[in-house]
Design an enzyme around this catalytic site. Structure first.
Site, PDB file in Angstrom:
ATOM      1  CE1 TYR A   1     -15.242  10.747 -18.677  1.00 20.09           C
ATOM      2  CE2 TYR A   1     -15.298  10.516 -16.279  1.00 20.09           C
ATOM      3  CZ  TYR A   1     -15.240   9.882 -17.445  1.00 20.09           C
ATOM      4  OH  TYR A   1     -15.267   8.475 -17.663  1.00 20.09           O
TER       5      TYR A   1
ATOM      6  NE  ARG B   1      -2.534   1.638   3.444  1.00 17.07           N
ATOM      7  CZ  ARG B   1      -2.329   1.108   4.649  1.00 17.07           C
ATOM      8  NH1 ARG B   1      -2.810  -0.380   4.743  1.00 17.07           N
ATOM      9  NH2 ARG B   1      -1.932   1.521   5.588  1.00 17.07           N
TER      10      ARG B   1
ATOM     11  CG  ASP C   1      -8.640  15.041 -16.660  1.00 13.79           C
ATOM     12  OD1 ASP C   1      -7.764  14.543 -17.572  1.00 13.79           O
ATOM     13  OD2 ASP C   1      -9.521  14.714 -16.188  1.00 13.79           O
TER      14      ASP C   1
ATOM     15  CE  LYS D   1     -11.036   6.973 -20.249  1.00 16.29           C
ATOM     16  NZ  LYS D   1     -11.403   8.427 -19.757  1.00 16.29           N
TER      17      LYS D   1
HETATM   18  C1  LIG Z   1     -12.066   8.700 -18.827  1.00 15.69           C
HETATM   19  C2  LIG Z   1     -11.678  10.243 -18.155  1.00 15.69           C
HETATM   20  C3  LIG Z   1     -11.654  10.368 -16.524  1.00 15.69           C
HETATM   21  C4  LIG Z   1     -12.054   9.031 -15.681  1.00 15.69           C
HETATM   22  O1  LIG Z   1     -11.041   8.044 -15.782  1.00 15.69           O
HETATM   23  P1  LIG Z   1     -11.343   6.665 -15.345  1.00 15.69           P
HETATM   24  O2  LIG Z   1      -9.924   5.981 -15.575  1.00 15.69           O
HETATM   25  O3  LIG Z   1     -12.509   6.297 -16.065  1.00 15.69           O
HETATM   26  O4  LIG Z   1     -11.585   6.630 -13.752  1.00 15.69           O
HETATM   27  C5  LIG Z   1     -11.357  11.636 -15.940  1.00 15.69           C
HETATM   28  N1  LIG Z   1     -11.238  12.693 -17.057  1.00 15.69           N
HETATM   29  C6  LIG Z   1     -11.206  12.599 -18.481  1.00 15.69           C
HETATM   30  C7  LIG Z   1     -10.828  13.763 -19.029  1.00 15.69           C
HETATM   31  C8  LIG Z   1     -11.415  11.225 -18.831  1.00 15.69           C
HETATM   32  O5  LIG Z   1     -11.623  11.020 -20.142  1.00 15.69           O
END
Ligand SMILES: *Cc1c(COP(=O)(O)O)cnc(C)c1O
Length: 393
Positions: free
Chosen positions: A109, A55, A182, A207
């Site tokens: 998002y 952890r 982000d 992604k």
């Molecule tokens: C997919 C996504 C998230 C969330 O990510 P997860 O891996 O699905 O938890 C957050 N911000 C953006 C811009 C995303 O495309």
């Protein structure tokens, strides 16, 4: 030795040989042993570097975190088991010693909006929503609300708006506000927010970074002021990515620059082609010279990279018309997520913006005929042929 004893002792706990493996192995051990307990005591006390408990840290994750730190020009990184967990811990780290108020882009998002409203607000963290592309509105919100942090995405979903991140970073730095970005859609190939003065960058590595549709994961990359805070919170809460997923992500990142360049080039070609089609009312793509944020795009992004997402409106189509078009696609994958090697399509009114009322969607500019496309690495001729046959009906 009896079999029950052998079963838990034989084979394991061998010292590494002197050679170095060319790629990082998957370390699944939950804890580590040292020659004497004195050493373990020093590791627990963080006086000596070393692994003690999964952890706290893991060698596979550490390799990935070093890679992420290098990609985003950070001071340190944490790999988390989802992008959402990365956002949660980034916000907690940013707000720990600051006023419990967030100024957030109103086009975030969907799950991030829900996180602020249903997880943070009940704990006393208020959010002020702003149009992140309206610099004066952002400045006013920072001046009046005195937020602990500003939260924005480099490129918004699905209308692909781009805020003045560099200017917002200056406003934040002047006021002691943390800027959390982000950077999932833009990736460090297009922009590295920490270089522009942001304090914490988050990713859904699910992604583009992992890129093959086989990992759910996230990352937090911080400036020197936030590395320890993030790590300390993480040691307590344990949001870490598993070692298998860390390995897959690292493997994915090795081809990420190649994939992303190709995806951006393909997206540009496909967006240009879509704009010539009579069945299509409007195409959203950051390379569009008439894009409302063209100045920010020109200033922040490299000349040839405009991202690999494009959205378009199907002329005269309602929800049923969009569904019929999507069902006719044979090659393009109809699935949630983005950034994979294959081209994917999604209907925002059904997915990311499902929880909004039709009126709220209208206000956010998400029309019922809007379709989002995440462009892959295929030959564009095949993708275009598929979309063309689906448009013809
Ligand atoms: C997919 C996504 C998230 C969330 O990510 P997860 O891996 O699905 O938890 C957050 N911000 C953006 C811009 C995303 O495309």
């Amino acid at each position: 030795m009896k079999i029950q004893t052998k079963a838990v002792h034989a084979g394991d706990r061998k010292r590494h040989c002197i050679a170095i493996p060319v790629t990082t192995p998957i370390y699944t051990a939950s804890s580590y042993i040292y020659d004497d307990i004195e050493q373990l005591d020093r590791v627990f006390g963080r006086e000596m570097e070393g692994d003690s408990y999964a952890r706290y840290e893991n060698p596979t994750n550490r390799a990935l975190e070093e890679l992420l730190t290098a990609l985003e020009s950070g001071a340190g990184a944490l790999a988390t088991s989802s992008g959402m967990l990365a956002i949660q811990y980034a916000l907690q780290a940013a707000l720990l010693d600051r006023r419990k108020h967030v100024v957030a882009a109103n086009a975030l998002y969907g799950a991030t909006i829900r996180m602020l409203m249903s997880m943070f607000e009940p704990l006393g963290v208020e959010t002020t929503w702003v149009d992140i592309c309206d610099e004066q509105a952002v400045e006013k919100a920072i001046r009046e609300r005195k937020p602990g942090c500003v939260l924005m995405e480099t490129i918004s979903n699905p209308l692909l708006r781009v805020g003045p991140m560099d200017h917002i970073a200056s406003l934040c730095n002047e006021s002691g506000t943390a800027l959390v970005v982000d950077n999932t859609f833009a990736t460090p190939m297009m922009v590295r927010p920490l270089e522009l003065g942001a304090n914490i960058v988050v990713h859904s590595v699910t992604k583009y970074l992992a890129g093959h549709g086989d990992v759910l994961g996230g990352a937090i990359i911080s400036d020197p002021g936030h590395v320890e805070t993030v790590r300390t919170l993480s040691r307590t809460g344990g949001p870490l990515l598993g070692p298998f997923e860390s390995y897959l992500t690292m493997r994915g990142i090795k081809t990420f620059p190649l994939r992303f360049e190709r995806q951006c080039r393909n997206a540009c070609e496909i967006a240009q082609w879509l704009a010539t089609r009579p069945e299509i009312e409007r195409v959203y793509f950051p390379a569009d010279p008439n894009h409302p944020d063209a100045a920010n795009i020109h200033r922040l992004f490299p000349e040839k990279l405009h991202g690999a997402m494009t959205s378009f409106e199907l002329k005269g189509a309602d929800r049923a018309g969009v569904f019929a078009f999507m069902d006719r696609l044979k090659l393009v994958v109809r699935a949630t997520s983005l950034g994979d090697v294959h081209t994917m399509t999604l209907y925002p009114a059904m997915s990311s913006h499902r929880d909004l009322s039709p009126k709220q969607r209208e206000r956010a500019g998400i029309r019922d005929n809007l379709i989002r496309l995440s462009v892959g690495i295929e030959d564009t001729a095949d993708v275009i042929a598929d979309i063309e046959q689906a448009l013809r009906g």
